[in-house]
Design an enzyme around this catalytic site. Structure first.
Site, short mmCIF file in Angstrom:
data_model
loop_
_atom_site.label_atom_id
_atom_site.label_comp_id
_atom_site.label_asym_id
_atom_site.label_seq_id
_atom_site.Cartn_x
_atom_site.Cartn_y
_atom_site.Cartn_z
N CYS A 151 0.84 -1.20 0.00
CA CYS A 151 0.00 0.00 0.00
C CYS A 151 0.87 1.26 0.00
O CYS A 151 1.80 1.37 0.80
CB CYS A 151 -0.88 -0.03 1.24
SG CYS A 151 -1.72 1.52 1.52
N CYS A 204 -2.44 -0.99 8.43
CA CYS A 204 -2.24 -2.37 7.98
C CYS A 204 -0.80 -2.81 8.25
O CYS A 204 0.07 -2.68 7.39
CB CYS A 204 -2.56 -2.49 6.49
SG CYS A 204 -4.29 -2.22 6.13
N GLN A 240 -20.05 -5.88 13.51
CA GLN A 240 -18.81 -6.47 12.98
C GLN A 240 -18.50 -5.86 11.61
O GLN A 240 -19.40 -5.74 10.77
CB GLN A 240 -18.95 -7.98 12.85
CG GLN A 240 -19.15 -8.69 14.18
CD GLN A 240 -17.86 -8.88 14.96
OE1 GLN A 240 -16.77 -8.58 14.46
NE2 GLN A 240 -17.97 -9.37 16.18
N ASP A 277 -17.93 -13.02 24.21
CA ASP A 277 -17.19 -12.29 23.18
C ASP A 277 -16.75 -10.95 23.75
O ASP A 277 -17.25 -9.89 23.35
CB ASP A 277 -18.13 -12.10 21.97
CG ASP A 277 -17.44 -11.43 20.79
OD1 ASP A 277 -16.20 -11.30 20.80
OD2 ASP A 277 -18.16 -11.03 19.84
N CYS A 320 -10.93 -11.25 20.30
CA CYS A 320 -10.20 -10.48 19.29
C CYS A 320 -8.80 -10.16 19.80
O CYS A 320 -8.12 -9.32 19.25
CB CYS A 320 -10.96 -9.21 18.93
SG CYS A 320 -11.37 -8.19 20.34
N1 SAH Z 1 -20.89 -10.10 20.40
C1 SAH Z 1 -21.08 -8.85 19.72
C2 SAH Z 1 -20.24 -7.68 20.28
C3 SAH Z 1 -18.82 -7.98 20.65
S1 SAH Z 1 -17.87 -6.53 21.01
C4 SAH Z 1 -20.85 -9.01 18.24
O1 SAH Z 1 -20.33 -10.02 17.79
O2 SAH Z 1 -21.23 -8.12 17.47
C5 SAH Z 1 -17.80 -6.55 22.77
C6 SAH Z 1 -19.03 -5.96 23.45
O3 SAH Z 1 -18.82 -6.02 24.87
C7 SAH Z 1 -19.33 -4.49 23.14
O4 SAH Z 1 -20.66 -4.40 22.66
C8 SAH Z 1 -19.17 -3.78 24.50
O5 SAH Z 1 -20.10 -2.72 24.67
C9 SAH Z 1 -19.45 -4.90 25.47
N2 SAH Z 1 -18.86 -4.76 26.82
C10 SAH Z 1 -17.68 -4.21 27.17
N3 SAH Z 1 -17.47 -4.34 28.49
C11 SAH Z 1 -18.55 -4.99 29.00
C12 SAH Z 1 -18.93 -5.42 30.31
N4 SAH Z 1 -18.13 -5.20 31.36
N5 SAH Z 1 -20.10 -6.06 30.46
C13 SAH Z 1 -20.92 -6.29 29.39
N6 SAH Z 1 -20.61 -5.91 28.13
C14 SAH Z 1 -19.45 -5.25 27.93
#
Ligand code: SAH
Length: 383
Positions: A8, A17, A215, A313, A340
């Protein structure tokens, strides 16, 4: 290391990146080795699932606007660790239609004699453009982030934008007057359409707003969620918790295969979207709670609730001790941990393995080609 043909031209200044100097095959190899180094002690690491076409995968694109030294309007990214905007015409990770629309906005600003907003002098108008596109639905949202609430020649500007791109389905103005690196401010006006776009994921439809998390790589997200479901191996009689559920996507995906699903999420706006998403998909066996996931799990454990499967997640920081220890007392048969950040995942898996769980499967999925980010799905079962 070999130079990619696709190297790039903005790489040095942008820094987004980190792996763009490697071929895609080398990038996947690099991520595989990293996963084995961090997670290989728990169990065999399956081969990372890469993309067939690892370009222009981002469904969400944002560009900062500024004037260069010769007073030309430019748009692009902030130079790493600075406030200087680097002009970017084409990005290999961004949706190409979004980049086209951003180029049109630059031209329109010039013809309407509007200027980029300067946060130092507070003069000018446009700060950022944010675009979200539903790859399957074809719907496109354009958010014009302005430094002021006033929007000179608003009607004709929006009409000119829609004329150049009839494929745009909604346009919003978001006002962000503050000195901040956050793109979006609090105030939002819908200028055209519904203010949201819809997108399909598997058999489900999700409504996406300007501010909610969704996502950014829809092709790989579907693969990731299918893996998570495959690992959970639901038969229809389970109680499932979807922890850190965001707008409810994973839980809604799982709900048709379970008795009931409980989603937990800290962000109130995301919970609102999650409830709406359950409704538009006619999913009636899911409930959402706005709460800290750790606190929620602790309360559930103290109340002696029964849970069969926990899907989790968490954000990059991973889970906290309160969450993990309550998870252990809740004692679900299966935990599917999507992460992640394999470094915090390693830390959390260590704890769970010391407290009655065993790692059975590890599947990396490349959600962010050309960057150093790695996503993994891990299956744990109770020993
Ligand atoms: N599972 C979803 C989002 C994952 S991102 C998907 O796949 O689209 C992680 C998420 O965790 C975010 O929405 C964030 O707001 C939430 N989060 C962060 N800290 C948290 C906590 N202490 N308790 C509950 N949710 C939380």
């Amino acid at each position: 290391m070999a130079q990619s043909r696709h190297g790039c031209p903005y790489a040095k200044k942008c820094g987004g990146c980190q792996l763009q100097n490697l071929t895609y095959a080398q990038q996947l190899q690099h991520k595989q080795v990293q996963c084995i180094r961090l997670l290989g002690r728990f169990c065999r690491v399956e081969e990372i699932i890469g993309m067939q076409n690892p370009y222009h995968y981002r469904n969400k694109v944002q560009a900062a606007f500024a004037s260069d030294a010769r007073k030309n309007i430019i748009s692009g990214v902030y130079q790493a660790a600075s406030h200087k905007v680097i002009a970017v015409e084409h990005c290999m990770t961004e949706d190409e239609k979004a980049d086209e629309i951003i180029a049109t906005v630059r031209k329109l600003l010039k013809s309407f004699k509007l200027l980029p907003f300067d946060p130092d002098t507070k003069r000018g108008f446009l700060r950022h453009v944010l675009i979200k596109r539903g790859f399957r639905s074809g719907q496109i949202m354009v958010v014009l982030v302005t430094g002021t609430r006033e929007f000179p020649k608003k009607r004709s500007f929006v009409n000119a934008l829609l004329k150049a791109h009839p494929e745009i389905t909604t346009v919003l103005q978001n006002v962000n007057p503050r000195r901040t690196s956050m793109v979006l401010g609090k105030e939002e006006f819908v200028l055209f359409g519904s203010g949201k776009i819809e997108e399909q994921l598997g058999d489900m439809t999700f409504r996406i707003s300007a501010r909610a998390f969704y996502q950014i790589n829809p092709v790989q997200t579907e693969i990731l969620y299918r893996k998570a479901l495959e690992f959970a191996n639901l038969h229809g009689d389970e109680t499932v918790i979807d922890a850190y559920c965001g707008t409810g996507t994973i839980g809604i995906f799982a709900a048709p295969h379970a008795k009931q699903v409980i989603g937990v999420e800290l962000n109130g706006d995301a919970v609102k979207d999650a409830k709406e998403n359950a409704k538009i998909n006619h999913i009636n066996n899911i409930r959402f709670f706005e709460a800290d996931a750790g606190g929620f799990m602790l309360a559930a454990a103290n109340a002696g609730e029964h849970t069969d499967v926990v899907l989790m997640d968490p954000p990059r920081a991973g889970s906290d001790r309160k969450f993990l220890s309550s998870l252990v007392s809740l004692a679900p048969k299966k935990v599917v941990y999507i992460s992640c950040n394999p470094e915090t995942q390693q830390r959390d898996l260590l704890y769970l393995c010391k407290n009655g769980y065993a790692v059975k499967k590890i599947q990396p999925v490349d959600m962010f080609p050309h960057t150093s980010h790695v996503e993994t799905v891990v299956l744990l079962t109770k020993k």
